[in-house]
Design a protein around this motif. Structure first.
Motif, PDB file in Angstrom:
ATOM      1  N   ALA A  61       0.841  -1.195   0.000  1.00  0.00           N
ATOM      2  CA  ALA A  61       0.000   0.000   0.000  1.00  0.00           C
ATOM      3  C   ALA A  61       0.881   1.253   0.000  1.00  0.00           C
ATOM      4  O   ALA A  61       2.044   1.200   0.422  1.00  0.00           O
ATOM      5  CB  ALA A  61      -0.912  -0.009   1.220  1.00  0.00           C
ATOM      6  N   PRO A  62       0.324   2.378  -0.458  1.00  0.00           N
ATOM      7  CA  PRO A  62       1.092   3.632  -0.414  1.00  0.00           C
ATOM      8  C   PRO A  62       1.551   3.922   1.011  1.00  0.00           C
ATOM      9  O   PRO A  62       0.779   3.757   1.949  1.00  0.00           O
ATOM     10  CB  PRO A  62       0.086   4.689  -0.884  1.00  0.00           C
ATOM     11  N   VAL A  64       3.821   2.280   2.855  1.00  0.00           N
ATOM     12  CA  VAL A  64       4.408   1.192   3.658  1.00  0.00           C
ATOM     13  C   VAL A  64       5.936   1.234   3.625  1.00  0.00           C
ATOM     14  O   VAL A  64       6.584   0.605   4.454  1.00  0.00           O
ATOM     15  CB  VAL A  64       3.956  -0.228   3.218  1.00  0.00           C
ATOM     16  N   GLY A  65       6.486   1.966   2.668  1.00  0.00           N
ATOM     17  CA  GLY A  65       7.936   2.091   2.602  1.00  0.00           C
ATOM     18  C   GLY A  65       8.573   1.364   1.430  1.00  0.00           C
ATOM     19  O   GLY A  65       9.749   1.002   1.489  1.00  0.00           O
ATOM     20  N   LYS A  66       7.809   1.186   0.345  1.00  0.00           N
ATOM     21  CA  LYS A  66       8.354   0.472  -0.825  1.00  0.00           C
ATOM     22  C   LYS A  66       9.620   1.128  -1.348  1.00  0.00           C
ATOM     23  O   LYS A  66      10.625   0.457  -1.568  1.00  0.00           O
ATOM     24  CB  LYS A  66       7.316   0.433  -1.959  1.00  0.00           C
ATOM     25  N   SER A  67       9.551   2.436  -1.554  1.00  0.00           N
ATOM     26  CA  SER A  67      10.703   3.123  -2.147  1.00  0.00           C
ATOM     27  C   SER A  67      11.914   3.034  -1.231  1.00  0.00           C
ATOM     28  O   SER A  67      13.021   2.738  -1.677  1.00  0.00           O
ATOM     29  CB  SER A  67      10.362   4.585  -2.420  1.00  0.00           C
ATOM     30  N   THR A  68      11.682   3.285   0.044  1.00  0.00           N
ATOM     31  CA  THR A  68      12.777   3.223   1.021  1.00  0.00           C
ATOM     32  C   THR A  68      13.347   1.812   1.082  1.00  0.00           C
ATOM     33  O   THR A  68      14.564   1.617   1.110  1.00  0.00           O
ATOM     34  CB  THR A  68      12.247   3.643   2.411  1.00  0.00           C
ATOM     35  N   ASP A 103       9.492   9.352  -6.519  1.00  0.00           N
ATOM     36  CA  ASP A 103      10.451   8.785  -5.581  1.00  0.00           C
ATOM     37  C   ASP A 103      11.889   8.971  -6.007  1.00  0.00           C
ATOM     38  O   ASP A 103      12.795   8.547  -5.321  1.00  0.00           O
ATOM     39  CB  ASP A 103      10.235   7.270  -5.466  1.00  0.00           C
ATOM     40  N   ASN A 200       7.598  -4.203   7.205  1.00  0.00           N
ATOM     41  CA  ASN A 200       8.532  -3.080   7.276  1.00  0.00           C
ATOM     42  C   ASN A 200       8.206  -2.191   8.486  1.00  0.00           C
ATOM     43  O   ASN A 200       7.161  -2.363   9.124  1.00  0.00           O
ATOM     44  CB  ASN A 200       8.447  -2.278   5.966  1.00  0.00           C
ATOM     45  N   LYS A 201       9.079  -1.273   8.781  1.00  0.00           N
ATOM     46  CA  LYS A 201       8.936  -0.334   9.908  1.00  0.00           C
ATOM     47  C   LYS A 201       8.969  -1.052  11.249  1.00  0.00           C
ATOM     48  O   LYS A 201       8.346  -0.588  12.221  1.00  0.00           O
ATOM     49  CB  LYS A 201       7.659   0.517   9.780  1.00  0.00           C
ATOM     50  N   ASP A 203      10.624  -1.008  13.793  1.00  0.00           N
ATOM     51  CA  ASP A 203      11.633  -0.218  14.506  1.00  0.00           C
ATOM     52  C   ASP A 203      10.929   0.730  15.476  1.00  0.00           C
ATOM     53  O   ASP A 203       9.725   0.991  15.370  1.00  0.00           O
ATOM     54  CB  ASP A 203      12.514   0.565  13.508  1.00  0.00           C
ATOM     55  N   LEU A 206       7.084   1.503  16.579  1.00  0.00           N
ATOM     56  CA  LEU A 206       6.247   0.604  15.783  1.00  0.00           C
ATOM     57  C   LEU A 206       6.648  -0.860  15.931  1.00  0.00           C
ATOM     58  O   LEU A 206       5.969  -1.756  15.411  1.00  0.00           O
ATOM     59  CB  LEU A 206       6.307   1.001  14.308  1.00  0.00           C
ATOM     60  N   SER A 239      13.430  -3.110   8.800  1.00  0.00           N
ATOM     61  CA  SER A 239      13.328  -1.664   8.882  1.00  0.00           C
ATOM     62  C   SER A 239      14.153  -1.084   7.745  1.00  0.00           C
ATOM     63  O   SER A 239      15.386  -1.103   7.795  1.00  0.00           O
ATOM     64  CB  SER A 239      13.844  -1.138  10.229  1.00  0.00           C
ATOM     65  N   LEU A 241      14.344   1.897   7.012  1.00  0.00           N
ATOM     66  CA  LEU A 241      14.961   3.133   7.485  1.00  0.00           C
ATOM     67  C   LEU A 241      16.298   2.840   8.163  1.00  0.00           C
ATOM     68  O   LEU A 241      17.291   3.532   7.935  1.00  0.00           O
ATOM     69  CB  LEU A 241      14.009   3.818   8.469  1.00  0.00           C
TER      70      LEU A 241
END
Ligand SMILES: Nc1nc2c(ncn2[C@@H]2O[C@H](COP(=O)(O)OP(=O)(O)O)[C@@H](O)[C@H]2O)c(=O)[nH]1
Ligand SMILES: [Mg+2]
Length: 328
Positions: A61-62, A64-68, A103, A200-201, A203, A206, A239, A241
Motif C-alpha cells: 500500500a502507499p 508502507v515504505g516500498k521506495s525506502t 520517488d 517493514n517499519k 523499529d 512501531l 526496517s 529506514l
C-alpha cells in the motif's frame, strides 16, 4: 520521429550500455505501428541474451515504505556484486505522477550508482494490460544489458499486484504498522500471491505493532495452501529506514531461487507466464484488427446497439463478429 535503428540499439544493449537501454525502453513503450515493428525486431535480436535475471515483484500500500525498502535492498544487492534494474507498473498515474518518478529523490542513492543501477518509472497512462506488456519487454531489455536483478514495483491499490506477480519469478508483499489497514493484504487475498511477506517499519515505537502483524500474517499463511509446493512463504521483519532485516530478505530471495532451481520451479512459472502473454497478444491483435477501419467500427456500434436493445442475442452478435474476423 523516425523509429530508432533496432540493430544499433541491440548492439548497445548487448554491450551493456545503460543509455542505449533507456532509449530501448522508450521504444518498447511506444504504441506507434512503425515503433512496434522496430521493437519486435529489437526483442528478437536480444532474446538469446535475455532471461538471466532474478525478477522480483514488490508491492504494498502507499506509504508502507516500498521506495525506502527497494533502495535499501538495492544497495545491498549492489554490494553483493549484482547489477540492479528497478521498473514500475503503475497504470493509474501518468508519468509525471508515477510512483517511481515522485520517488526519484528517494532512490537517488541508487541513481548515483551509474551503470550498475537503472531506475525507470512506469510507462505513462493506458490500461493495465498495456502497461504490463511494456514492462515485460523492458525486463527483457534490462536482462540483455546485463542487469541480473530486476525489481518490478507496483502500488498495491488494485489489480496491478496480480499483473506484477505474473511478470516476476517471486512476489514480495510489503506491509507495515501504522496505516490502520495492516490486514488489507489478508482481506483482499493478495497475500495468496506472496512468496515472501516483509513487515517493514519494525523499529522504534512501531516495533511491537510490527510483531503483532507478523504473527497475524504468519498464522494466516500457515493455514493457506502455499502458492508453490516447494516453498512456505516466510514473514520477515525489516526496517528499511535503519537497514535491519534487509539482508535476511535477500537471503530468503536466494533461498527461494535455490528451492525452485529445477525445471518445475521458476522455469515452469515463466513458461505459464509466456503462454498467458501469447494469448493476450492474440486477443490484442484481434481487437486491433476489428477496430482498425471506420466501417468495422460503425458496423460493430450498430451490432452493440441491437444487443443493448434486446434485438439480438449477445451470442449471435459475437458469432457475427467472429465470422467477420475469420472470413473477412
Ligand atoms: N519508521 C520507519 N519509517 C519508514 C520505514 N521505511 C519507510 N519509512 C517512512 O515511511 C514513509 C513512506 O515511505 P515510502 O518509501 O515513500 O513508501 P511507499 O509509498 O511505499 O514508496 C516515509 O516517510 C519513510 O521515511 C521504516 O523502515 N521505518
Ligand atoms: Mg514509493
Amino acid at each position: 520521429m523516425a523509429a530508432p535503428d533496432p540493430d544499433q540499439l541491440a548492439n548497445g544493449l548487448l554491450g551493456g550500455d545503460t543509455r542505449a537501454l533507456a532509449r530501448a525502453v522508450t521504444l518498447l513503450e511506444s504504441t506507434r505501428a512503425d515503433h512496434r515493428a522496430a521493437a519486435r525486431h529489437l526483442l528478437a535480436r536480444i532474446a538469446p541474451n535475455a532471461g538471466n535475471a532474478v525478477r522480483i515483484g514488490i508491492s504494498g500500500a502507499p506509504g508502507v515504505g516500498k521506495s525506502t525498502f527497494i533502495e535499501a535492498l538495492g544497495l545491498h544487492v549492489l554490494d553483493a556484486g549484482h547489477r540492479l534494474a528497478v521498473l514500475a507498473v503503475d497504470p493509474s498515474s501518468p508519468r509525471t505522477g508515477g510512483s517511481l518518478l515522485g520517488d526519484k529523490t528517494r532512490m537517488e542513492r541508487l541513481a548515483q550508482e551509474g551503470g550498475r543501477a537503472f531506475v525507470r518509472p512506469s510507462p505513462s497512462g493506458g490500461a493495465l494490460g498495456g502497461v504490463a506488456r511494456r514492462t515485460r519487454e523492458a525486463i527483457l531489455a534490462c536482462e540483455a544489458t546485463g542487469f541480473d536483478v530486476v525489481i518490478i514495483e507496483t502500488v498495491g491499490t488494485g489489480q496491478s499486484e496480480g499483473a506484477v506477480a505474473h511478470l516476476s519469478d517471486l512476489f514480495v508483499l510489503l506491509i507495515a504498522p501504522g496505516g490502520g489497514d495492516e490486514l488489507q493484504g489478508l482481506k483482499r487475498g493478495i497475500v495468496e500471491l506472496a512468496d515472501i511477506v516483509v513487515v517493514n517499519k519494525a523499529d522504534g515505537e512501531l516495533a511491537n505493532a510490527a510483531r503483532r502483524i507478523r504473527d497475524d500474517y504468519a498464522s494466516a499463511l500457515g493455514l493457506m495452501r502455499p502458492r508453490s509446493p516447494l516453498w512456505q512463504p516466510p514473514v520477515l521483519p525489516a526496517s528499511a529506514l535503519e537497514g535491519t532485516g534487509v539482508a535476511e530478505v535477500w537471503r530468503a530471495i536466494e533461498a527461494f531461487r535455490a528451492a525452485h532451481a529445477g525445471s518445475d520451479g521458476i522455469a515452469a512459472r515463466r513458461g505459464a507466464q509466456a503462454r498467458a502473454w501469447l494469448w493476450e497478444a492474440v486477443e490484442d491483435g484481434l481487437r486491433d484488427h476489428l477496430h482498425r477501419d471506420a466501417r468495422s467500427r460503425r458496423w460493430m456500434a450498430e451490432l452493440e446497439r441491437q444487443v443493448m436493445a434486446g434485438e439480438l442475442e449477445p451470442a449471435d452478435g459475437a458469432a457475427n463478429i467472429l465470422k467477420r474476423i475469420l472470413a473477412p
